[in-house]
Design an enzyme around this catalytic site. Structure first.
Site, PDB file in Angstrom:
ATOM      1  N   GLY A  29       0.782  -1.160  -0.038  1.00 47.23           N
ATOM      2  CA  GLY A  29      -0.069   0.024   0.150  1.00 47.23           C
ATOM      3  C   GLY A  29       1.034   1.239  -0.058  1.00 47.23           C
ATOM      4  O   GLY A  29       1.711   1.209   0.741  1.00 47.23           O
ATOM      5  N   ARG A  90       1.647  -5.096  -5.896  1.00 41.74           N
ATOM      6  CA  ARG A  90       1.590  -6.278  -5.054  1.00 41.74           C
ATOM      7  C   ARG A  90       1.741  -7.392  -6.107  1.00 41.74           C
ATOM      8  O   ARG A  90       1.461  -7.395  -7.053  1.00 41.74           O
ATOM      9  CB  ARG A  90       0.253  -6.276  -4.583  1.00 41.74           C
ATOM     10  CG  ARG A  90      -0.008  -5.302  -3.467  1.00 41.74           C
ATOM     11  CD  ARG A  90      -1.275  -5.749  -2.514  1.00 41.74           C
ATOM     12  NE  ARG A  90      -1.285  -4.866  -1.185  1.00 41.74           N
ATOM     13  CZ  ARG A  90      -1.861  -3.760  -1.087  1.00 41.74           C
ATOM     14  NH1 ARG A  90      -2.637  -3.150  -2.095  1.00 41.74           N
ATOM     15  NH2 ARG A  90      -1.512  -3.248   0.085  1.00 41.74           N
ATOM     16  N   ASP A 121       4.008  -4.579   6.335  1.00 42.46           N
ATOM     17  CA  ASP A 121       4.771  -5.550   6.905  1.00 42.46           C
ATOM     18  C   ASP A 121       4.816  -6.680   5.747  1.00 42.46           C
ATOM     19  O   ASP A 121       5.787  -7.357   5.953  1.00 42.46           O
ATOM     20  CB  ASP A 121       3.681  -6.060   7.900  1.00 42.46           C
ATOM     21  CG  ASP A 121       2.531  -6.701   7.765  1.00 42.46           C
ATOM     22  OD1 ASP A 121       1.838  -5.884   6.923  1.00 42.46           O
ATOM     23  OD2 ASP A 121       1.750  -7.284   8.397  1.00 42.46           O
ATOM     24  N   THR A 144       3.711   2.952   5.954  1.00 41.88           N
ATOM     25  CA  THR A 144       2.255   2.411   5.703  1.00 41.88           C
ATOM     26  C   THR A 144       1.496   3.297   6.526  1.00 41.88           C
ATOM     27  O   THR A 144       1.655   3.808   7.752  1.00 41.88           O
ATOM     28  CB  THR A 144       2.002   0.971   6.328  1.00 41.88           C
ATOM     29  OG1 THR A 144       0.697   0.824   6.639  1.00 41.88           O
ATOM     30  CG2 THR A 144       2.840   0.659   7.674  1.00 41.88           C
ATOM     31  N   ASP A 146      -1.108   2.769   8.184  1.00 44.84           N
ATOM     32  CA  ASP A 146      -1.835   2.102   9.399  1.00 44.84           C
ATOM     33  C   ASP A 146      -0.993   1.871  10.738  1.00 44.84           C
ATOM     34  O   ASP A 146      -1.548   1.782  11.849  1.00 44.84           O
ATOM     35  CB  ASP A 146      -1.737   0.616   9.027  1.00 44.84           C
ATOM     36  CG  ASP A 146      -3.105   0.331   7.802  1.00 44.84           C
ATOM     37  OD1 ASP A 146      -3.847   1.210   7.815  1.00 44.84           O
ATOM     38  OD2 ASP A 146      -3.002  -0.583   7.029  1.00 44.84           O
ATOM     39  N   ASP A 148       0.967   0.114  11.964  1.00 37.72           N
ATOM     40  CA  ASP A 148       0.885  -1.085  12.785  1.00 37.72           C
ATOM     41  C   ASP A 148       2.114  -2.034  12.605  1.00 37.72           C
ATOM     42  O   ASP A 148       1.871  -3.560  12.599  1.00 37.72           O
ATOM     43  CB  ASP A 148      -0.325  -1.993  11.922  1.00 37.72           C
ATOM     44  CG  ASP A 148       0.091  -2.308  10.342  1.00 37.72           C
ATOM     45  OD1 ASP A 148       1.023  -1.780   9.816  1.00 37.72           O
ATOM     46  OD2 ASP A 148      -0.845  -3.117   9.862  1.00 37.72           O
ATOM     47  N   ARG A 190      -7.543  -2.337   8.542  1.00 46.92           N
ATOM     48  CA  ARG A 190      -8.227  -3.529   8.302  1.00 46.92           C
ATOM     49  C   ARG A 190      -7.911  -4.459   9.591  1.00 46.92           C
ATOM     50  O   ARG A 190      -8.686  -4.960  10.057  1.00 46.92           O
ATOM     51  CB  ARG A 190      -7.369  -4.287   7.107  1.00 46.92           C
ATOM     52  CG  ARG A 190      -8.205  -5.492   6.685  1.00 46.92           C
ATOM     53  CD  ARG A 190      -7.456  -5.972   5.376  1.00 46.92           C
ATOM     54  NE  ARG A 190      -8.075  -5.249   4.306  1.00 46.92           N
ATOM     55  CZ  ARG A 190      -9.102  -5.490   3.469  1.00 46.92           C
ATOM     56  NH1 ARG A 190      -9.665  -6.651   3.660  1.00 46.92           N
ATOM     57  NH2 ARG A 190      -9.756  -4.800   2.737  1.00 46.92           N
TER      58      ARG A 190
HETATM   59  P1  ADP Z   1       2.028  -3.993   2.668  1.00 47.30           P
HETATM   60  O1  ADP Z   1       3.218  -4.136   2.379  1.00 47.30           O
HETATM   61  O2  ADP Z   1       1.746  -2.795   2.390  1.00 47.30           O
HETATM   62  O3  ADP Z   1       1.763  -4.886   4.120  1.00 47.30           O
HETATM   63  P2  ADP Z   1       1.274  -6.242   1.159  1.00 47.30           P
HETATM   64  O4  ADP Z   1       0.945  -7.307   2.404  1.00 47.30           O
HETATM   65  O5  ADP Z   1       0.162  -6.535  -0.036  1.00 47.30           O
HETATM   66  O6  ADP Z   1       1.516  -4.870   1.434  1.00 47.30           O
HETATM   67  O7  ADP Z   1       2.766  -7.014   0.591  1.00 47.30           O
HETATM   68  C1  ADP Z   1       3.183  -6.381  -0.509  1.00 47.30           C
HETATM   69  C2  ADP Z   1       3.933  -7.458  -1.214  1.00 47.30           C
HETATM   70  O8  ADP Z   1       4.995  -8.085  -0.460  1.00 47.30           O
HETATM   71  C3  ADP Z   1       2.878  -8.692  -1.597  1.00 47.30           C
HETATM   72  O9  ADP Z   1       2.405  -8.477  -2.889  1.00 47.30           O
HETATM   73  C4  ADP Z   1       4.128  -9.801  -1.833  1.00 47.30           C
HETATM   74  O10 ADP Z   1       4.646  -9.709  -3.242  1.00 47.30           O
HETATM   75  C5  ADP Z   1       5.258  -9.580  -0.898  1.00 47.30           C
HETATM   76  N1  ADP Z   1       5.018 -10.395   0.191  1.00 47.30           N
HETATM   77  C6  ADP Z   1       4.088 -10.367   1.155  1.00 47.30           C
HETATM   78  N2  ADP Z   1       4.181 -11.143   2.182  1.00 47.30           N
HETATM   79  C7  ADP Z   1       5.168 -12.014   1.923  1.00 47.30           C
HETATM   80  C8  ADP Z   1       5.997 -13.065   2.472  1.00 47.30           C
HETATM   81  N3  ADP Z   1       5.666 -13.847   3.413  1.00 47.30           N
HETATM   82  N4  ADP Z   1       7.074 -13.587   1.766  1.00 47.30           N
HETATM   83  C9  ADP Z   1       7.562 -13.015   0.511  1.00 47.30           C
HETATM   84  N5  ADP Z   1       6.924 -11.915   0.046  1.00 47.30           N
HETATM   85  C10 ADP Z   1       5.790 -11.677   0.624  1.00 47.30           C
END
Ligand code: ADP
Length: 340
Positions: A29, A90, A121, A144, A146, A148, A190
């Site tokens: 995000g 993503r 995260d 982020t 959030d 969080d 969320r």
């Molecule tokens: P944010 O970073 O805002 O929390 P996301 O949770 O959508 O957003 O994570 C962003 C991207 O990071 C995901 O689309 C994925 O490509 C990668 N990612 C998330 N979790 C993992 C994981 N456990 N292992 C490897 N890559 C991950």
């Protein structure tokens, strides 16, 4: 052959802490202040004679090898802009180890020695995976809205999102007060109630509904009635979206059924993500971007930089991601006390 080269590079990363070229990317995000963080990473690196590559669209671009060289001038005039000049993205594909290997091969081809990941995260988990699997040093900059992420009091983007939501709530209060109305304002969050809690306290709400702390509708009704008993003619409740964006409508219906109050609903949505970063976010992003380079040069390999008690600190990424950061209960109590 590819295996031996990969192993050779891994050994090199483990042995050699001197960084000649690094890549920075924004992922997940988007959050206001990400540009300020990119600018700080680029300029702090160049000052240390480290070359900087920008990877576009987060892990999507890493897998596609979509990158560009960044100079001091590439990050001119972006400090005040929301969003991210590197774009974000993503990638479900990136969750597969074989796809991460393709990403690493692109990094190898470009002779990249380290990664700076600006994101939430999920993005930071992706960075941990890159370090664990290929030995490449990674530093996370928590970005982020959030807030969080444990290991830092604030994340880049949170302050701007709170101020954006607050501006909207102040306007809504004008209408609420003029028409003797009850409003339920839904904000982002969320799994986390930081935005709702801060906005609730700063905006004088009667009650906040946050994912971490189930609040009963009965309690909210009691607080509205308490206000009415002392002559208050308008009330504002704040709801974090939780797992079901639009839940404010369910809350309004519940309150109507239980107490007969008609509530107006306002869902703030994505406006909370955009806009010029506040001064606090620009300062935080500038500090953390620069700290990321400092800790890499100190030989750190899998840490996140953050602020704790107004000091810039770093902690192992894993520690930060394995803890749940909780909203301070005293802020929630204060909302109750001050709305009496
Ligand atoms: P944010 O970073 O805002 O929390 P996301 O949770 O959508 O957003 O994570 C962003 C991207 O990071 C995901 O689309 C994925 O490509 C990668 N990612 C998330 N979790 C993992 C994981 N456990 N292992 C490897 N890559 C991950």
């Amino acid at each position: 052959m590819a295996f031996f080269y990969s192993t050779y590079r891994t050994i090199l990363f483990v042995m050699n802490t001197s960084i000649k070229k690094l890549a920075v990317y924004t992922s997940g995000g988007d959050a206001p202040g990400m540009n300020a963080a990119i600018r700080s990473v680029v300029r702090s690196s160049i000052e240390q004679n480290i070359e900087v590559i920008g990877i576009f669209r987060g892990y999507l671009g890493m897998v596609d090898g979509d990158m560009t060289s960044l100079q001091t001038s590439s990050v001119a005039n972006i400090l005040q802009r929301g969003g991210t000049i590197l774009k974000s993205g993503r990638s479900k594909e990136f969750l597969r180890p074989e796809v991460r290997k393709i990403a690493f091969e692109h990094l190898q081809k470009a002779a990249i020695d380290a990664l700076v990941c600006i994101g939430g995260d999920g993005s930071l988990r992706g960075a941990i995976a890159m370090h664990r699997e290929f030995g490449i040093p990674v530093v996370g900059v928590p970005g982020t809205i959030d807030n969080d992420i444990a290991g830092t009091d604030f994340t880049v983007g949170f302050d701007t999102a709170v101020n954006t939501a607050l501006e909207a709530i102040d306007r809504i209060r004008d209408t609420a007060a003029s028409h003797n109305r009850l409003f339920i304002v839904e904000v982002m969050g969320r799994d986390s109630g930081f935005i709702a809690t801060w906005v609730g306290l700063a905006g004088g709400a009667e009650e906040v509904f946050i994912p971490e702390n189930p609040t009963s509708v009965d309690q909210a009704i009691q607080r509205i009635q308490r206000g009415m008993a002392r002559g208050k003619t308008s009330s504002i409740l704040i709801a974090a979206e939780g797992q079901k964006p639009g839940r404010a409508y369910d809350l309004a219906e519940n309150i109507r059924k239980k107490a007969g109050f008609e509530a107006k609903v306002c869902i703030l949505g994505h406006i909370q993500r955009g806009g010029h970063p506040t001064a606090a976010d620009r300062v935080l992003a500038s500090q953390l971007g620069s700290a990321a380079i400092r800790v890499l040069l100190q030989g750190q390999k899998d840490v996140m930089v953050g602020v704790q008690n107004q000091k810039v600190v770093y902690e192992p990424l894993e520690n930060c991601l394995n803890q749940k950061k909780l909203v301070h209960q005293n802020l929630l109590s204060l909302i109750d006390t001050l709305s009496k």
